[in-house]
Design a protein around this motif. Structure first.
Motif, PDB file in Angstrom:
ATOM      1  N   GLU A 234       0.831  -1.182   0.000  1.00  0.00           N
ATOM      2  CA  GLU A 234       0.000   0.000   0.000  1.00  0.00           C
ATOM      3  C   GLU A 234       0.873   1.243   0.000  1.00  0.00           C
ATOM      4  O   GLU A 234       1.930   1.266   0.643  1.00  0.00           O
ATOM      5  CB  GLU A 234      -0.899  -0.002   1.250  1.00  0.00           C
ATOM      6  N   TYR A 235       0.452   2.247  -0.737  1.00  0.00           N
ATOM      7  CA  TYR A 235       1.230   3.479  -0.822  1.00  0.00           C
ATOM      8  C   TYR A 235       0.253   4.635  -0.786  1.00  0.00           C
ATOM      9  O   TYR A 235      -0.617   4.747  -1.647  1.00  0.00           O
ATOM     10  CB  TYR A 235       2.038   3.477  -2.128  1.00  0.00           C
ATOM     11  N   ASP A 236       0.367   5.458   0.241  1.00  0.00           N
ATOM     12  CA  ASP A 236      -0.638   6.522   0.403  1.00  0.00           C
ATOM     13  C   ASP A 236      -0.056   7.626   1.289  1.00  0.00           C
ATOM     14  O   ASP A 236       1.087   7.539   1.723  1.00  0.00           O
ATOM     15  CB  ASP A 236      -1.892   5.933   1.062  1.00  0.00           C
ATOM     16  N   ASP A 237      -0.884   8.645   1.559  1.00  0.00           N
ATOM     17  CA  ASP A 237      -0.447   9.670   2.505  1.00  0.00           C
ATOM     18  C   ASP A 237      -0.154   9.012   3.851  1.00  0.00           C
ATOM     19  O   ASP A 237      -0.872   8.095   4.260  1.00  0.00           O
ATOM     20  CB  ASP A 237      -1.548  10.721   2.698  1.00  0.00           C
ATOM     21  N   THR A 238       0.854   9.511   4.520  1.00  0.00           N
ATOM     22  CA  THR A 238       1.254   8.915   5.792  1.00  0.00           C
ATOM     23  C   THR A 238       0.078   8.859   6.770  1.00  0.00           C
ATOM     24  O   THR A 238      -0.156   7.846   7.438  1.00  0.00           O
ATOM     25  CB  THR A 238       2.414   9.716   6.396  1.00  0.00           C
ATOM     26  N   ASN A 239      -0.671   9.944   6.800  1.00  0.00           N
ATOM     27  CA  ASN A 239      -1.826  10.009   7.689  1.00  0.00           C
ATOM     28  C   ASN A 239      -2.800   8.881   7.430  1.00  0.00           C
ATOM     29  O   ASN A 239      -3.271   8.210   8.356  1.00  0.00           O
ATOM     30  CB  ASN A 239      -2.540  11.353   7.451  1.00  0.00           C
ATOM     31  N   THR A 240      -3.082   8.673   6.159  1.00  0.00           N
ATOM     32  CA  THR A 240      -4.030   7.631   5.779  1.00  0.00           C
ATOM     33  C   THR A 240      -3.510   6.263   6.172  1.00  0.00           C
ATOM     34  O   THR A 240      -4.243   5.433   6.736  1.00  0.00           O
ATOM     35  CB  THR A 240      -4.262   7.677   4.254  1.00  0.00           C
ATOM     36  N   ILE A 241      -2.215   6.027   5.872  1.00  0.00           N
ATOM     37  CA  ILE A 241      -1.629   4.723   6.183  1.00  0.00           C
ATOM     38  C   ILE A 241      -1.747   4.427   7.678  1.00  0.00           C
ATOM     39  O   ILE A 241      -2.040   3.311   8.086  1.00  0.00           O
ATOM     40  CB  ILE A 241      -0.142   4.684   5.761  1.00  0.00           C
ATOM     41  N   PHE A 242      -1.535   5.432   8.500  1.00  0.00           N
ATOM     42  CA  PHE A 242      -1.505   5.179   9.934  1.00  0.00           C
ATOM     43  C   PHE A 242      -2.883   5.247  10.594  1.00  0.00           C
ATOM     44  O   PHE A 242      -3.046   4.775  11.706  1.00  0.00           O
ATOM     45  CB  PHE A 242      -0.541   6.137  10.633  1.00  0.00           C
ATOM     46  N   THR A 243      -3.855   5.869   9.938  1.00  0.00           N
ATOM     47  CA  THR A 243      -5.168   5.955  10.579  1.00  0.00           C
ATOM     48  C   THR A 243      -6.207   5.070   9.914  1.00  0.00           C
ATOM     49  O   THR A 243      -6.913   4.324  10.590  1.00  0.00           O
ATOM     50  CB  THR A 243      -5.679   7.410  10.592  1.00  0.00           C
ATOM     51  N   GLN A 244      -6.314   5.129   8.597  1.00  0.00           N
ATOM     52  CA  GLN A 244      -7.308   4.271   7.948  1.00  0.00           C
ATOM     53  C   GLN A 244      -6.764   3.606   6.683  1.00  0.00           C
ATOM     54  O   GLN A 244      -7.181   3.920   5.588  1.00  0.00           O
ATOM     55  CB  GLN A 244      -8.565   5.077   7.624  1.00  0.00           C
ATOM     56  N   ASP A 252      -2.641  -4.185  10.361  1.00  0.00           N
ATOM     57  CA  ASP A 252      -2.022  -5.089  11.333  1.00  0.00           C
ATOM     58  C   ASP A 252      -0.596  -4.648  11.643  1.00  0.00           C
ATOM     59  O   ASP A 252      -0.172  -4.646  12.793  1.00  0.00           O
ATOM     60  CB  ASP A 252      -1.992  -6.524  10.774  1.00  0.00           C
ATOM     61  N   TYR A 253       0.128  -4.269  10.599  1.00  0.00           N
ATOM     62  CA  TYR A 253       1.532  -3.918  10.811  1.00  0.00           C
ATOM     63  C   TYR A 253       1.671  -2.622  11.589  1.00  0.00           C
ATOM     64  O   TYR A 253       2.403  -2.556  12.581  1.00  0.00           O
ATOM     65  CB  TYR A 253       2.264  -3.812   9.470  1.00  0.00           C
ATOM     66  N   VAL A 254       0.959  -1.562  11.155  1.00  0.00           N
ATOM     67  CA  VAL A 254       1.154  -0.266  11.816  1.00  0.00           C
ATOM     68  C   VAL A 254       0.592  -0.269  13.225  1.00  0.00           C
ATOM     69  O   VAL A 254       1.026   0.503  14.076  1.00  0.00           O
ATOM     70  CB  VAL A 254       0.551   0.914  11.012  1.00  0.00           C
ATOM     71  N   SER A 255      -0.350  -1.160  13.505  1.00  0.00           N
ATOM     72  CA  SER A 255      -0.892  -1.170  14.864  1.00  0.00           C
ATOM     73  C   SER A 255      -0.183  -2.189  15.738  1.00  0.00           C
ATOM     74  O   SER A 255      -0.552  -2.392  16.878  1.00  0.00           O
ATOM     75  CB  SER A 255      -2.398  -1.463  14.809  1.00  0.00           C
ATOM     76  N   GLY A 256       0.824  -2.857  15.161  1.00  0.00           N
ATOM     77  CA  GLY A 256       1.606  -3.775  15.977  1.00  0.00           C
ATOM     78  C   GLY A 256       0.979  -5.133  16.134  1.00  0.00           C
ATOM     79  O   GLY A 256       1.368  -5.918  16.969  1.00  0.00           O
ATOM     80  N   ARG A 257      -0.042  -5.460  15.309  1.00  0.00           N
ATOM     81  CA  ARG A 257      -0.689  -6.757  15.420  1.00  0.00           C
ATOM     82  C   ARG A 257      -0.172  -7.689  14.343  1.00  0.00           C
ATOM     83  O   ARG A 257      -0.843  -8.603  13.899  1.00  0.00           O
ATOM     84  CB  ARG A 257      -2.212  -6.590  15.295  1.00  0.00           C
TER      85      ARG A 257
END
Lengths: 259, 331
Positions: A234-244, A252-257
């Motif tokens: 996935e490639y997107d705005d950082t905000n989007t990647i980390f929030t939705q 799973d990866y960004v939330s540590g799961r």
């Protein structure tokens, strides 16, 4: 100074082993793009293909195109040496030349190819580059000391000064803070924020907070299993990647799961 | 880095037996048997080498003393005292070794660079073996090769040099008819010291951190530029040490020189004439069988001078390496 990078259908092979598969992405000028993903997913390998540094590894080769402002790095007759002068790189571990003084380290790239530079021009360039790397005030009184005589964080900023002294279009950073303490890390992150005004920056990081702090866009890479090729998920705005994020694996990866 | 072992800080006062003592204020360092044995044996090895060196030095000095006051009649040739006798030999020794180094060091560095950075892996490996093999050839064989093959082969070249470049002082005529000149000796010595300098340089070039090589390449260095800014500066102390080992061998080499040269006691820089200065080691080998009385002392004294020369050379090379220690990359 700053240029757009377009990657089209890029595959990276180590001999016959497909390491990275079908990458398509566009990196805008004057932005910071972070590559995140688990170890071994090919982000560092991919980063190296952006200035053909993967060619240092025996057997590594590339299929596809990398366009920098429309010029294909892998077109026939393109000299990798010239590519690397346009696309600078900072490595995981600070690597100033220990056999050179701090000053000579900054000038190392400039002096290549027997390019002549007058002493005053050299002095100006050293000061400008070191100021650009937020290092000038710390080393201005010991420019003749060896490049290895300063702390790890300072050495990494010296490497950044060395990279920007040749005025590249793009700056690649391969986990530039992973060998540094938190304070030095902060110094480098602040520096990235400033460098963004002049350069296109691509940074590989294992530190999710770092990606969210410094980058405008984030690319998440993953690997299906050992022996399988790495993929851009996935490639997107950082905000989007980390929030939705739109892909479950990214979330799973960004939330540590992860895993 | 080696560190000298510090003796544990124990009180010096003798402890009277039977009386339980208050434990010493700094707690006693635990001494394990393995550590003791190992430090003991390394210490013994270190002392052994010093004792050997001292024994040789004492022998040389003691046996040399009569030579310094030797009578004119005891000294071979026209020399009037020991110093005037030994000076041409000192000159010949240093000059031959210097010629050998000038030829061998650049060649060795290039071969080592080829093996480490240019050659395909399989070729590099076999080339490395061949180079190491050169070191195993006894020096007598090199001497024979020098007389039988090299000297006749280079003689026409020497003639050409004297004819066409005789104006250059080193190539002044008349040319030697046999090709057995100091330059031929220099070439033979260069071949002899090439393997050791090459193998050591190769090892050193392989030690260059990948990080530094990549740093250079990422700055847009060509392969050659990468070598000049990352590999060679990093290997510099090692190259100096390797050259000094080679020089040591060239200075002390006896057989090859004794066989190739028909020596005379002169001081001359010219490379291609039939009159050539001899070296100390070759001179000892040639004259020792017939020497007697003070003559023996004189030869041994010349050996002492060689000992001193080697010492001075090693000292200078240490100084060269240490001068830029901070920039060595060892930190």
């Amino acid at each position: 100074m700053s240029k757009r990078i377009e990657v089209k259908d890029l595959k990276v092979y180590y001999s016959s082993f497909l390491a990275v598969e079908d990458i398509n992405l566009t990196i805008e000028p004057r932005t910071v793009t972070a590559f995140i993903g688990p170890s071994g997913c090919g982000k560092s390998t991919f980063l190296r293909t952006l200035n053909r540094m993967h060619e240092v590894i025996p057997g590594a080769r590339v299929e596809g195109e990398v366009l920098i402002d429309g010029d294909n790095l892998y077109a026939q007759g393109v000299d990798p040496v010239l590519v690397r002068r346009q696309v600078g790189m900072v490595f995981q571990r600070p690597n100033p030349f220990p056999t050179m003084s701090i000053r000579d380290n900054v000038l190392a790239g400039v002096k290549l190819n027997n390019r002549k530079i007058t002493k005053t021009d050299a002095d100006d360039l050293v000061e400008k580059s070191l100021r650009g790397a937020n290092l000038w005030n710390e080393v201005k009184d010991r420019l003749e000391k060896p490049g290895s005589s300063i702390s790890g964080g300072q050495q990494q900023r010296l490497c950044i000064a060395r990279a920007i002294a040749v005025s590249p279009d793009v700056l690649l950073m391969d986990e530039p803070c992973s060998a540094l303490d938190p304070i030095s890390t902060l110094a480098i992150e602040d520096l990235i924020e400033e460098l963004k005004n002049e350069y296109t920056i691509v940074i590989v990081t294992h530190n999710m907070q770092q990606a969210s702090r410094v980058s405008d866009r984030t690319a998440f890479f993953n690997i299906a299993g050992t022996g399988k090729p790495g993929k851009l998920i996935e490639y997107d705005d950082t905000n989007t990647i980390f929030t939705q994020p739109s892909v479950q694996a990214t979330e799973d990866y960004v939330s540590g799961r992860f895993g | 880095m080696t560190t000298t072992a510090q003796p544990p800080a124990t009180p010096v006062q003798p402890v009277s037996p039977g009386k339980p003592e208050v434990p010493a204020v700094p707690p006693k360092v635990v001494q394990r048997p393995g550590d003791r044995i190992f430090s003991g044996s390394t210490l013994a090895a270190g002392i052994l080498i010093l004792v050997t060196l001292a024994a040789v030095a004492i022998f040389l000095v003691a046996q040399s003393l009569p030579a310094f006051t030797a009578d004119e009649s005891d000294i071979k040739g026209d020399a009037t005292n020991f110093l005037s006798y030994v000076w041409p030999l000192v000159f010949g020794t240093v000059w031959a070794a210097f010629i050998a180094l000038v030829i061998a060091v650049p060649l060795a560095i290039m071969v080592a660079l080829f093996i480490t950075h240019y050659a395909p892996r399989r070729l590099a490996q076999s080339l490395g073996y061949v180079i190491d093999l050169l070191a195993a050839v006894p020096s007598v064989v090199y001497g024979l090769w020098g007389i039988g093959v090299l000297a006749p082969a280079v003689q026409p070249v020497y003639s050409w040099l004297v004819e066409n470049m005789g104006w250059f002082p080193l190539f002044a005529g008349p040319v030697s008819g046999t090709g057995r000149t100091i330059l031929t000796v220099g070439i033979v010595l260069a071949v002899m010291i090439l393997p050791i300098i090459t193998s050591l340089s190769r090892e050193i070039f392989l030690q260059t951190p990948k990080l530094h090589e990549e740093a250079a390449l990422a700055l847009g260095a060509t392969r050659w530029e990468m070598i000049t800014i990352a590999v060679l500066p990093f290997g510099r102390p090692g190259i100096v040490s390797a050259s000094m080992l080679g020089l040591g061998r060239a200075l002390g080499e006896t057989m090859a020189v004794a066989m190739v040269l028909s020596p005379s006691l002169i001081v001359s820089l010219v490379l291609l004439q039939s009159q050539n200065p001899n070296t100390i080691a070759a001179n000892i080998a040639l004259n020792f069988p017939e020497a007697h009385g003070v003559g023996v002392n004189i030869l041994i004294a010349s050996g002492l001078i060689l000992f001193v020369i080697t010492f001075v050379v090693n000292f200078i090379s240490r100084a060269i390496v240490d001068r830029r220690k901070a920039f060595s990359g060892a930190n």
